[in-house]
Design a protein around this motif. Structure first.
Motif, short mmCIF file in Angstrom:
data_model
loop_
_atom_site.label_atom_id
_atom_site.label_comp_id
_atom_site.label_asym_id
_atom_site.label_seq_id
_atom_site.Cartn_x
_atom_site.Cartn_y
_atom_site.Cartn_z
N GLY A 87 0.88 -1.18 0.24
CA GLY A 87 -0.03 -0.07 0.00
C GLY A 87 0.78 1.25 0.08
N SER A 88 0.41 2.32 -0.54
CA SER A 88 1.05 3.59 -0.49
C SER A 88 0.72 4.51 0.87
CB SER A 88 0.57 4.45 -1.74
OG SER A 88 -0.69 4.63 -1.87
N GLU A 89 -0.30 4.18 1.57
CA GLU A 89 -0.77 4.92 2.66
C GLU A 89 -0.43 4.14 3.74
OE1 GLU A 89 -2.10 8.03 2.76
OE2 GLU A 89 -1.93 7.62 0.31
N PRO A 90 -0.25 4.93 4.96
CA PRO A 90 0.03 3.92 6.28
C PRO A 90 -0.95 2.94 6.51
CG PRO A 90 0.65 6.41 6.53
CD PRO A 90 -0.07 6.27 5.28
N GLU A 91 -0.71 1.88 6.93
CA GLU A 91 -1.71 0.79 7.42
C GLU A 91 -2.40 1.38 8.58
OE1 GLU A 91 -2.75 -2.03 6.06
OE2 GLU A 91 -1.24 -1.19 4.26
N PRO A 92 -3.64 1.11 8.49
CA PRO A 92 -4.55 1.61 9.92
C PRO A 92 -4.32 0.58 11.30
CG PRO A 92 -6.01 0.54 8.18
CD PRO A 92 -4.44 0.62 7.70
N PHE A 93 -3.63 -0.32 11.05
CA PHE A 93 -3.41 -1.49 12.05
C PHE A 93 -1.98 -1.70 12.02
CE2 PHE A 93 -7.98 -1.61 11.22
CZ PHE A 93 -8.56 -1.24 12.40
N PRO A 94 -1.15 -1.00 12.18
CA PRO A 94 0.37 -1.23 11.80
C PRO A 94 0.82 -2.30 12.82
CG PRO A 94 0.18 0.95 13.15
CD PRO A 94 -1.08 0.59 12.75
N ASP A 95 0.12 -2.54 13.95
CA ASP A 95 0.58 -3.63 14.52
C ASP A 95 0.23 -4.96 14.21
OD1 ASP A 95 -2.14 -2.97 15.14
OD2 ASP A 95 -1.99 -3.79 17.06
N ARG A 96 -0.59 -5.11 13.23
CA ARG A 96 -1.12 -6.19 12.71
C ARG A 96 -0.82 -6.41 11.22
NH1 ARG A 96 -7.39 -6.60 13.68
NH2 ARG A 96 -7.50 -4.36 13.93
N TYR A 97 -0.47 -5.38 10.63
CA TYR A 97 -0.20 -5.77 9.28
C TYR A 97 1.14 -4.93 8.94
CZ TYR A 97 -5.14 -6.79 8.62
OH TYR A 97 -6.27 -7.38 8.82
N PRO A 98 1.84 -5.53 8.30
CA PRO A 98 1.69 -6.74 7.25
C PRO A 98 1.56 -7.97 8.14
CG PRO A 98 3.92 -6.36 7.15
CD PRO A 98 3.38 -5.23 8.00
N ASP A 99 0.88 -8.90 7.67
CA ASP A 99 0.51 -10.25 8.25
C ASP A 99 1.66 -10.95 8.37
OD1 ASP A 99 -1.12 -12.16 9.65
OD2 ASP A 99 -1.82 -12.87 7.88
N TRP A 100 1.94 -11.82 9.27
CA TRP A 100 3.17 -12.67 9.37
C TRP A 100 2.92 -14.02 10.25
CZ3 TRP A 100 6.29 -13.70 13.53
CH2 TRP A 100 5.83 -13.15 14.83
N PHE A 101 3.86 -14.81 9.98
CA PHE A 101 3.81 -15.93 10.80
C PHE A 101 5.14 -16.56 10.81
CE2 PHE A 101 2.49 -17.80 6.87
CZ PHE A 101 3.18 -18.90 6.70
N ALA A 102 5.29 -17.41 11.86
CA ALA A 102 6.86 -17.69 12.12
C ALA A 102 6.90 -19.16 11.73
CB ALA A 102 7.21 -17.82 13.45
N TYR A 103 7.83 -19.53 10.73
CA TYR A 103 8.21 -20.90 10.75
C TYR A 103 9.18 -21.57 11.70
CZ TYR A 103 6.76 -20.21 5.84
OH TYR A 103 6.11 -19.88 4.66
N GLY A 104 10.13 -20.69 12.37
CA GLY A 104 11.07 -20.99 13.42
C GLY A 104 12.36 -21.13 12.55
N THR A 105 12.45 -22.61 12.29
CA THR A 105 13.76 -23.26 11.90
C THR A 105 13.59 -23.35 10.34
OG1 THR A 105 13.11 -25.22 11.94
CG2 THR A 105 13.94 -24.75 14.17
N ILE A 106 14.94 -23.16 9.71
CA ILE A 106 15.03 -23.86 8.33
C ILE A 106 14.14 -24.78 7.96
CG2 ILE A 106 17.22 -24.72 8.59
CD1 ILE A 106 17.93 -23.40 5.79
N GLU A 107 14.29 -25.98 8.67
CA GLU A 107 13.81 -27.20 8.52
C GLU A 107 12.24 -27.03 8.27
OE1 GLU A 107 17.97 -27.72 10.23
OE2 GLU A 107 15.99 -26.48 10.89
N SER A 108 11.51 -26.32 9.08
CA SER A 108 10.27 -25.76 9.32
C SER A 108 9.77 -25.19 7.87
CB SER A 108 9.57 -25.13 10.50
OG SER A 108 9.91 -25.84 11.45
N PHE A 109 10.78 -24.19 7.49
CA PHE A 109 10.30 -23.47 6.35
C PHE A 109 10.48 -24.55 5.13
CE2 PHE A 109 12.17 -21.32 2.50
CZ PHE A 109 10.90 -20.74 1.98
N ILE A 110 11.59 -25.17 5.06
CA ILE A 110 11.60 -26.09 4.11
C ILE A 110 10.47 -27.26 3.93
CG2 ILE A 110 13.19 -28.14 2.99
CD1 ILE A 110 15.37 -26.44 3.98
N THR A 111 9.78 -27.73 5.09
CA THR A 111 8.87 -28.70 4.74
C THR A 111 7.56 -27.90 4.46
OG1 THR A 111 9.86 -29.84 6.88
CG2 THR A 111 7.56 -30.09 6.35
N ALA A 112 7.24 -26.57 4.84
CA ALA A 112 6.26 -26.04 4.39
C ALA A 112 6.29 -25.48 3.04
CB ALA A 112 6.04 -24.65 5.67
N MET A 113 7.45 -25.35 2.60
CA MET A 113 7.80 -24.69 1.09
C MET A 113 7.02 -25.77 0.10
SD MET A 113 11.29 -23.62 -1.04
CE MET A 113 12.14 -24.86 -0.02
#
Length: 104
Positions: free
Chosen positions: A78-104
């Protein structure tokens, strides 16, 4: 097709739709966008997020934090500041590289 990517102490064989962010203008642009969207109110702020990969089919970026954790960040673009900067951008943790590779 898997693409091998080496960075620091890990190797990732990227599988579609993921791709490595290579050096150059693309890497700089994605990193700047990530830093722009992660404002002081966001939980990832000041965690040293470095974008290393992106999905070709959506706006997800995988980043490595300074503590070595892998996270997925859905960029807003977006070009404007987000109305909920504590929530966006949305994100989640994979944690380890192994977890990311498994999810990929």
């Amino acid at each position: 097709m898997a693409l091998t990517y080496k960075m620091q102490n890990f190797t990732i064989d990227w599988m579609a739709p993921w791709q490595a962010i290579t050096a150059g203008q693309q890497a700089l642009a994605i990193q700047r966008r990530l830093e722009h969207e992660i404002t002081p109110a966001h939980r990832l702020f000041d965690k040293g997020a470095t974008a290393i990969g992106l999905r070709r089919d959506n706006d997800d970026v995988v980043a490595v934090l300074s503590n070595g954790a892998f996270v997925n960040v859905h960029l807003v673009w977006g070009s404007e500041p987000e109305p909920f900067p504590d929530r966006y951008p949305d994100w989640f943790a994979y944690g380890t590289i192994e977890s990311f590779i498994t999810a990929m």
